[in-house]
Write a protein that holds these residues in place. Structure first.
Motif, short mmCIF file in Angstrom:
data_model
loop_
_atom_site.label_atom_id
_atom_site.label_comp_id
_atom_site.label_asym_id
_atom_site.label_seq_id
_atom_site.Cartn_x
_atom_site.Cartn_y
_atom_site.Cartn_z
N TYR A 1 -27.27 45.96 3.79
CA TYR A 1 -25.87 46.13 3.36
C TYR A 1 -25.15 44.77 3.36
CZ TYR A 1 -26.59 51.13 4.36
OH TYR A 1 -27.05 52.42 4.40
N ARG B 238 -21.82 47.90 5.49
CA ARG B 238 -21.15 49.08 6.04
C ARG B 238 -21.60 49.33 7.48
NH1 ARG B 238 -22.90 54.72 3.56
NH2 ARG B 238 -21.89 55.34 5.48
N GLU B 239 -22.85 48.98 7.79
CA GLU B 239 -23.36 49.10 9.15
C GLU B 239 -24.56 48.19 9.28
OE1 GLU B 239 -24.25 53.35 8.83
OE2 GLU B 239 -26.39 52.91 8.96
N GLY C 27 -21.48 51.22 12.30
CA GLY C 27 -20.52 51.21 11.21
C GLY C 27 -19.08 51.13 11.67
N SER D 90 -8.68 47.67 6.86
CA SER D 90 -10.14 47.67 6.79
C SER D 90 -10.57 48.89 5.99
CB SER D 90 -10.71 47.75 8.20
OG SER D 90 -10.16 48.86 8.90
N LEU D 91 -11.59 48.73 5.17
CA LEU D 91 -12.09 49.84 4.35
C LEU D 91 -13.61 49.81 4.31
CD1 LEU D 91 -9.57 49.40 1.46
CD2 LEU D 91 -9.77 51.47 2.81
N SER D 92 -14.23 50.99 4.30
CA SER D 92 -15.68 51.08 4.23
C SER D 92 -16.05 52.52 3.93
CB SER D 92 -16.26 50.64 5.56
OG SER D 92 -17.67 50.79 5.55
N PRO D 93 -17.15 52.81 3.28
CA PRO D 93 -18.03 51.88 2.56
C PRO D 93 -17.50 51.62 1.15
CG PRO D 93 -18.98 54.09 2.55
CD PRO D 93 -17.67 54.19 3.27
N ARG E 170 -14.30 53.37 -2.95
CA ARG E 170 -14.89 53.66 -1.63
C ARG E 170 -15.62 54.99 -1.72
NH1 ARG E 170 -13.78 55.65 3.87
NH2 ARG E 170 -12.30 57.21 3.15
N GLU E 171 -16.80 55.05 -1.12
CA GLU E 171 -17.52 56.33 -1.10
C GLU E 171 -16.92 57.24 -0.04
OE1 GLU E 171 -21.79 57.03 -2.27
OE2 GLU E 171 -22.02 57.00 -0.10
N ILE E 172 -16.70 58.50 -0.41
CA ILE E 172 -16.27 59.50 0.57
C ILE E 172 -17.29 60.64 0.51
CG2 ILE E 172 -13.81 58.94 0.49
CD1 ILE E 172 -13.42 61.19 -1.54
N LYS F 16 -16.07 59.82 -4.49
CA LYS F 16 -15.55 58.48 -4.25
C LYS F 16 -14.05 58.44 -4.51
CE LYS F 16 -17.61 57.35 -8.69
NZ LYS F 16 -18.62 56.57 -9.41
N GLN G 220 -21.47 48.40 0.48
CA GLN G 220 -22.77 49.02 0.21
C GLN G 220 -23.04 48.93 -1.28
OE1 GLN G 220 -22.56 53.22 1.28
NE2 GLN G 220 -22.05 53.76 -0.81
N GLU G 221 -24.27 49.28 -1.69
CA GLU G 221 -24.57 49.29 -3.10
C GLU G 221 -23.67 50.30 -3.82
OE1 GLU G 221 -28.61 50.68 -3.60
OE2 GLU G 221 -28.28 52.31 -2.23
#
Lengths: 244, 320
Positions: free
Chosen positions: A38, A115-116, A123, A137-140, A155-157, A161, A175-176
């Motif tokens: 990542y 992301r981790e 993570g 802060s935001l992830s992923p 951002r993926e949820i 997303k 992340q990808e």
């Protein structure tokens, strides 16, 4: 654009995991270390942004001396300089403290990381760093575009997303498919040898202590069902495995 | 010494993983001879939130400011910090998720709390406060002592066996002051798959790989998933080829799942894929290659053609 990319040096994804010293230490024998997958995405996006918008990319690793081969590879991919905080990263709060301490000394527009880490998988370091610095802060994050001082992100949820906009500075866990992985070329590898790598000592202390490691119990034999009797599987899942 | 449980609301209901966290948190409170409070943020009816009582909770704090409708990480962590302060909580419990991790991390920064994620069992309080966590993407476990006064634990699915009591909890409105700076991040659009079962939450998962030969063949995977009430998943090559969306990719660099049942069809079982699924309770592998490495990690195996086997399994499930 001044970007800080935090990278981990972790066992290769195919590495066999085992422990030594009465199951208190990871067994490094025969294990190849790589840049966290990542983190590689974060670094690749940082280099792309630098090529497009100008600026600098600094690589930060919280790790012992043996992670320098990973740091040199990051420099070969296109980072300008590197900082290593000389300690073993064992605790999320402690690791985030090192990153926030370094980041507070410069005005970075973006602090990117994976992301981790793929060793401890927590993570949480990006969120901790964001809080310590008082910035979002935001992830992923799987897409990142910069428009002036605004970052436009995806951002993926769970199950989908979301599109997000925020002003810089930001801390992002990546992340990808945020970028294509970059592979160092020969010129990059040559110049990486002479790029600056500063080593600093850590501050603060661990809030958690790992007492021992264990491996999962070995899996029993796989029960094979003949293809012509495939329907039997459903009955077995119900009566034997009791999962249906 | 109280325990607080951070829960998530999805479509007006408490998430299943959050209810598991409630049960876990109540058990921790019992071990410490203390009380547990649930915090729920977002829109949900009182009756829905009272269901936390069936998982052992007696009190639910409900924060329902209109600005908290989307999962805003900074605002949620501030609300949680306010709840921790009000209740005098020492231990914070939550289910691991993309929102939960982010909120918990910022809370740890505020409280100087130790934080441990992917916890797989109830803590051991016999000497200090020790938890077991999954590490190396499910390939090992670590026993960790949490040394700070404030402790945050993010649990993995199936960390505790839930027994529902049928009781209900009292719900109190909770309206802490919010800062404008909490809303600096704007969510401008949300894209969610229409399928009703979320992969990280699912008890049953049907997953498929390149053996399906193309995205047009996913109907047989979806049919079995629908018959079982399972979520669908896929391997990394399938997501890389864009046959399926990225949020269905399980494995080392995708989603890590620990359902009760994981059915893998046409997936050979590369070590990176196994890393994402190896904590599933029961694994079924269907592959035409008897040498596929996945069989070594499976509980049940069928060597056969997925195009023949999957529709027959669907039929068998429907006949139950």
């Amino acid at each position: 654009m001044k970007i800080l990319v935090c990278v981990t040096s972790v066992p290769d994804t195919t590495a066999k995991i085992s422990f030594t010293d009465g199951d208190t230490k990871f067994n490094k024998a025969g294990v190849t270390y790589i840049t966290g997958p990542y983190d590689d995405y974060a670094l690749s996006r940082a280099v792309e942004l630098k090529e497009k918008l100008g600026g600098t990319v600094t690589v930060l690793n919280v790790g012992e001396a043996d992670s320098e081969q990973v740091i040199r590879k990051c420099l070969a991919i296109g980072a300008d300089d590197a900082i290593r905080v000389n300690c073993e990263p064992k605790d999320s709060y402690f690791t985030a403290t090192q990153i926030a301490t370094i980041a507070a000394q410069e005005n970075y527009d973006l602090i990117l990381m994976g992301r981790e880490s793929i060793d401890f998988n927590s993570g949480v370091v990006h969120g901790l760093v964001g809080e310590m610095l008082g910035i979002p802060s935001l992830s992923p994050v799987m897409k990142l575009e910069i428009d002036g001082t605004t970052a436009k992100m995806t951002r993926e949820i769970e199950g989908g997303k979301e599109d997000i906009e925020a002003s810089l500075p930001l801390v992002l866990g990546c992340q990808e498919p945020i970028a294509e992985w970059k592979i160092p070329n020969m010129r990059g590898i040559m110049t990486a040898r002479t790029k600056p790598l500063k080593v600093v000592e850590p501050v603060g202390e661990d809030l958690t202590v790992t007492e021992k490691f264990t491996l999962p119990a070995p899996k029993g034999a796989c029960k094979m069902i003949a293809a012509e009797n495939a329907e039997e599987l459903i009955a077995l899942l119900r009566t034997e495995a009791k999962v249906l | 010494m109280s325990v607080i449980i951070f829960t998530e609301i999805d479509n007006g209901a408490l998430k299943k993983s959050s209810l598991e966290a409630v049960y876990y948190g109540v058990e921790v409170a019992k071990m410490k001879g203390s009380t547990a409070t649930v915090l729920a943020i977002g829109e949900a009816s009182e009756a829905e939130l009272a269901k936390a009582g069936s998982f052992g909770a007696t009190k639910v704090l409900h924060a329902n400011d209109a600005r908290l409708a989307t999962g805003n990480i900074q605002a949620y962590s501030d609300v949680l910090a306010s709840a921790v302060a009000q209740e005098g909580s020492e231990v914070v419990i939550l289910a691991k998720s993309s929102l939960g991790d982010a909120v918990a991390a910022r809370l740890a920064g505020k409280l100087k709390a130790s934080i441990v994620s992917n916890v797989t069992e109830l803590p051991d309080l016999s000497g200090g406060f020790k938890v077991t966590r999954s590490i190396y993407t499910g390939k090992a476990f670590a026993t960790v002592e949490m040394k700070s006064d404030k402790k945050i634990i993010a649990i993995k699915k199936n960390a505790v066996s839930v027994v529902e009591s049928g009781a209900s909890a009292s719900v109190e409105s909770f309206s802490p002051a919010l800062k404008d700076s909490d809303f600096a991040v704007k969510v401008t659009g949300t894209h969610k798959a229409s399928s009703s079962i979320s992969l990280p939450e699912a008890d049953l998962v049907v997953s498929a790989g390149r053996g399906l030969k193309g995205p047009e063949n996913w109907g047989i995977v979806e049919d079995l998933a629908n018959a079982l009430g399972a979520a669908t998943a896929c391997s990394k090559p399938v997501s890389d080829l864009d046959w399926r969306p990225h949020h269905e990719h399980v494995g080392q660099t995708g989603i890590k799942v620990s359902p009760n049942l994981y059915i893998a069809a046409g997936i050979s079982g590369a070590i990176q894929h196994l890393a994402g699924v190896n904590s599933s309770k029961v694994i079924v592998v269907i592959n035409k290659d008897p040498e596929a490495p996945f069989f070594k990690a499976a509980d049940y195996g069928i060597v056969g053609d997925v195009f023949d086997i999957l529709p027959r399994l669907t039929k068998a499930v429907k006949a139950l």
